[in-house]
Design an enzyme around this catalytic site. Structure first.
Site, PDB file in Angstrom:
ATOM      1  N   GLY A   1      38.455   7.577 -19.052  1.00 55.74           N
ATOM      2  CA  GLY A   1      38.882   7.129 -20.376  1.00 55.74           C
ATOM      3  C   GLY A   1      40.067   6.194 -20.233  1.00 55.74           C
ATOM      4  O   GLY A   1      41.092   6.340 -20.901  1.00 55.74           O
ATOM      5  N   HIS A   2      39.911   5.243 -19.311  1.00 60.16           N
ATOM      6  CA  HIS A   2      40.968   4.250 -19.069  1.00 60.16           C
ATOM      7  C   HIS A   2      40.398   3.131 -18.200  1.00 60.16           C
ATOM      8  O   HIS A   2      39.264   3.210 -17.718  1.00 60.16           O
ATOM      9  CB  HIS A   2      42.179   4.897 -18.378  1.00 60.16           C
ATOM     10  CG  HIS A   2      41.844   5.711 -17.177  1.00 60.16           C
ATOM     11  ND1 HIS A   2      41.367   5.165 -16.023  1.00 60.16           N
ATOM     12  CD2 HIS A   2      41.887   7.052 -16.963  1.00 60.16           C
ATOM     13  CE1 HIS A   2      41.146   6.122 -15.150  1.00 60.16           C
ATOM     14  NE2 HIS A   2      41.438   7.281 -15.690  1.00 60.16           N
ATOM     15  N   ALA A   3      41.216   2.091 -18.013  1.00 59.25           N
ATOM     16  CA  ALA A   3      40.865   0.992 -17.098  1.00 59.25           C
ATOM     17  C   ALA A   3      42.041   0.800 -16.141  1.00 59.25           C
ATOM     18  O   ALA A   3      43.125   1.351 -16.362  1.00 59.25           O
ATOM     19  CB  ALA A   3      40.627  -0.291 -17.891  1.00 59.25           C
TER      20      ALA A   3
END
Ligand code: TYD
Length: 141
Positions: free
Chosen positions: A53-55
């Protein structure tokens, strides 16, 4: 440079089959397209939970379902794709700059991640709106 989903690569690692069991291996640069600076693994994930749930701005990674299965959901800010990993010899290269979420973990699944940099919290983009701004800025360059 704009990162797009077509830069994601699915590949098979060597599989040495034997009556005594199968063996798979990987080597830096030969199978993984970067110097491996870090290895981490995700396990004991409770049913229904998700990870990621991130980059990352710079980090490149390779994902392997060493045991069990899970889904890798990728998003370049424009398109999304889902890759289901369920074989110990399947690997996915994920370049920097893609939003990722892992979910649908099977019982006893073990997700191995090979990483191109040491852990650096400053490299994370954890807010999806900020991610969209980041990729749109990159697109203009
Ligand atoms: P995070 O990357 O947010 O987990 P996930 O993306 O799988 O949901 O990391 C969770 C916590 O673990 C966070 O406090 C940072 C820490 N961590 C490290 O210290 N080193 C690492 O190599 C990783 C991947 C995480």
């Amino acid at each position: 440079m704009r990162v797009i989903l077509s830069q994601v690569k699915l590949f098979d690692l060597p599989k040495i089959m034997d009556d005594r069991g199968n063996l798979t291996f990987l080597e830096e640069y030969e199978h993984v397209p970067f110097e491996i600076k870090r290895v981490y693994f995700i396990y004991d994930v409770p049913g229904g939970e998700s990870r990621g749930g991130h980059a990352y701005k710079e980090l490149e990674e390779v994902f392997i379902a060493i045991s069990g299965s899970f889904d890798l959901n990728l998003d370049d800010g424009n398109e999304q794709m889902k890759i289901s990993l369920n074989r110990s010899y399947h690997a996915v290269y994920v370049p920097k700059g893609l939003w990722r979420k892992l979910d649908n973990f099977s019982t006893n699944s073990l997700c191995l991640v090979l990483a191109s940099t040491a852990y650096n919290e400053a490299d994370y983009i954890r807010d999806y709106t900020k991610f969209l701004k980041f990729v749109n800025c990159e697109q203009k360059n």
